[in-house]
Design a protein around this motif. Structure first.
Motif, PDB file in Angstrom:
ATOM      1  N   GLN B   9      54.103  53.350  28.295  1.00  0.00           N
ATOM      2  CA  GLN B   9      53.565  53.329  29.665  1.00  0.00           C
ATOM      3  C   GLN B   9      54.447  54.129  30.629  1.00  0.00           C
ATOM      4  O   GLN B   9      53.958  54.781  31.541  1.00  0.00           O
ATOM      5  N   GLN B  10      55.762  54.044  30.383  1.00  0.00           N
ATOM      6  CA  GLN B  10      56.690  54.788  31.236  1.00  0.00           C
ATOM      7  C   GLN B  10      56.490  56.296  31.075  1.00  0.00           C
ATOM      8  O   GLN B  10      56.463  57.041  32.052  1.00  0.00           O
ATOM      9  N   THR B  11      56.320  56.723  29.818  1.00  0.00           N
ATOM     10  CA  THR B  11      56.109  58.153  29.569  1.00  0.00           C
ATOM     11  C   THR B  11      54.802  58.610  30.208  1.00  0.00           C
ATOM     12  O   THR B  11      54.728  59.681  30.832  1.00  0.00           O
ATOM     13  N   ARG B  12      53.759  57.780  30.082  1.00  0.00           N
ATOM     14  CA  ARG B  12      52.463  58.118  30.690  1.00  0.00           C
ATOM     15  C   ARG B  12      52.616  58.278  32.204  1.00  0.00           C
ATOM     16  O   ARG B  12      52.113  59.241  32.789  1.00  0.00           O
ATOM     17  N   ALA B  13      53.337  57.338  32.823  1.00  0.00           N
ATOM     18  CA  ALA B  13      53.534  57.390  34.283  1.00  0.00           C
ATOM     19  C   ALA B  13      54.341  58.623  34.679  1.00  0.00           C
ATOM     20  O   ALA B  13      54.069  59.253  35.710  1.00  0.00           O
ATOM     21  N   THR B  14      55.324  58.977  33.859  1.00  0.00           N
ATOM     22  CA  THR B  14      56.151  60.166  34.146  1.00  0.00           C
ATOM     23  C   THR B  14      55.307  61.435  34.096  1.00  0.00           C
ATOM     24  O   THR B  14      55.426  62.315  34.960  1.00  0.00           O
ATOM     25  N   ILE B  15      54.438  61.529  33.081  1.00  0.00           N
ATOM     26  CA  ILE B  15      53.564  62.714  32.953  1.00  0.00           C
ATOM     27  C   ILE B  15      52.603  62.779  34.142  1.00  0.00           C
ATOM     28  O   ILE B  15      52.401  63.841  34.742  1.00  0.00           O
TER      29      ILE B  15
END
Lengths: 81, 196
Positions: B9-15
């Protein structure tokens, strides 16, 4: 705060619910006069008419857009393409 | 929540955040997913693990933008519901996202149909609040009897004209920061019933 499962509107107070019934998961705009929820065809028609009335779009464009909006909402999973 | 899911979820939010930044700077059409991956600090393929296609990434960004704008209008409707309040909240919400919003409306004809339909959905929520206050004003005969679609489209058209021509109105900053008060005041005057 609950969101209407049929149109996505946030429901903040009892007046947002059909007949003030806060146990319902849909809003007053998605209800029939007796408080039951509109079916897909009824909702598609009312949302299309609202888009035409407020944004003045071509009816077919409005209907396609309304169908797309409804496809993103929990109440209409079965209608999703 | 498991650590792996948290990381996902963190990676998705970063992208998503990187895409918002890139689209706000370069527009939706001109921005590549390579650039977004670089901005997010992830491998190019990772973007597609989370969003499958550039089109889906664009839709996700538009949805985040739309949710923020419409939530602000919903929240404001809680406290007061005059037309001036709705106009001000609308412009303030756009002003917060002025750069990406301007690119969105300029790039719209070149974006996928679903993006246009998502924007129509966002406008529908704003129009709902317009409809509520305008109906009340019409009942009280405080406003000219014009169709809501004409009033709504005139307002949207006015804002979009200033935003798409920002270089003419505010070459060094925010158009809405400079013109917001003037636009609201004069739009209200246009609708007012002449009582003389």
């Amino acid at each position: 705060m609950k969101k209407c499962i049929a149109c996505g509107m946030p429901m903040k107070s009892p007046e947002d619910y059909p007949l003030g019934d806060t146990t319902k998961n849909y809003c007053k705009y998605c209800a029939k006069p007796d408080g039951s929820m509109q079916n897909y065809e009824e909702k598609l028609t009312s949302m299309t008419e609202f888009v035409v009335k407020t944004q003045g779009l071509d009816r077919q464009v409005a209907e396609e857009s309304a169908a797309y909006m409804l496809s993103k909402l929990p109440a209409w999973k079965k209608e999703r393409s | 929540m498991k650590k792996r899911e948290q990381q996902r979820q963190q990676t998705r939010a970063t992208i998503l955040s990187a895409a918002e930044h890139i689209y706000a700077s370069n527009g939706f059409v001109q921005s590549s997913t390579q650039l977004i991956a670089k901005e997010a600090g992830v491998a190019h393929g990772t973007v597609f693990l989370h969003f499958q296609s550039q089109e889906k990434l664009i839709l996700a960004v538009i949805n985040v933008l739309g949710t923020d704008i419409t939530t602000r209008i919903h929240e404001s409707a809680k406290q007061s519901h005059s037309l001036a309040d709705v106009l001000r909240t609308h412009l303030t919400a756009i002003e917060i996202h002025e750069s990406i919003y301007s690119h969105l409306i300029m790039d719209m004809p070149q974006l996928p149909k679903e993006a246009q339909q998502t924007v129509i959905g966002i406008q529908s929520i704003i129009a709902h609040h317009f409809d509520q206050v305008l109906n009340q004003l019409k009942k009280e005969k405080q406003m000219k009897d014009l169709p809501i679609s004409f009033i709504f489209n005139t307002w949207i058209g006015l804002i979009h004209y200033y935003l798409t021509n920002c270089g003419l109105f505010a070459p060094h900053g925010s158009v809405l920061a400079i013109y917001k008060d003037e636009l609201i005041l004069n739009f209200l005057k246009l609708l007012e019933v002449d009582k003389s």
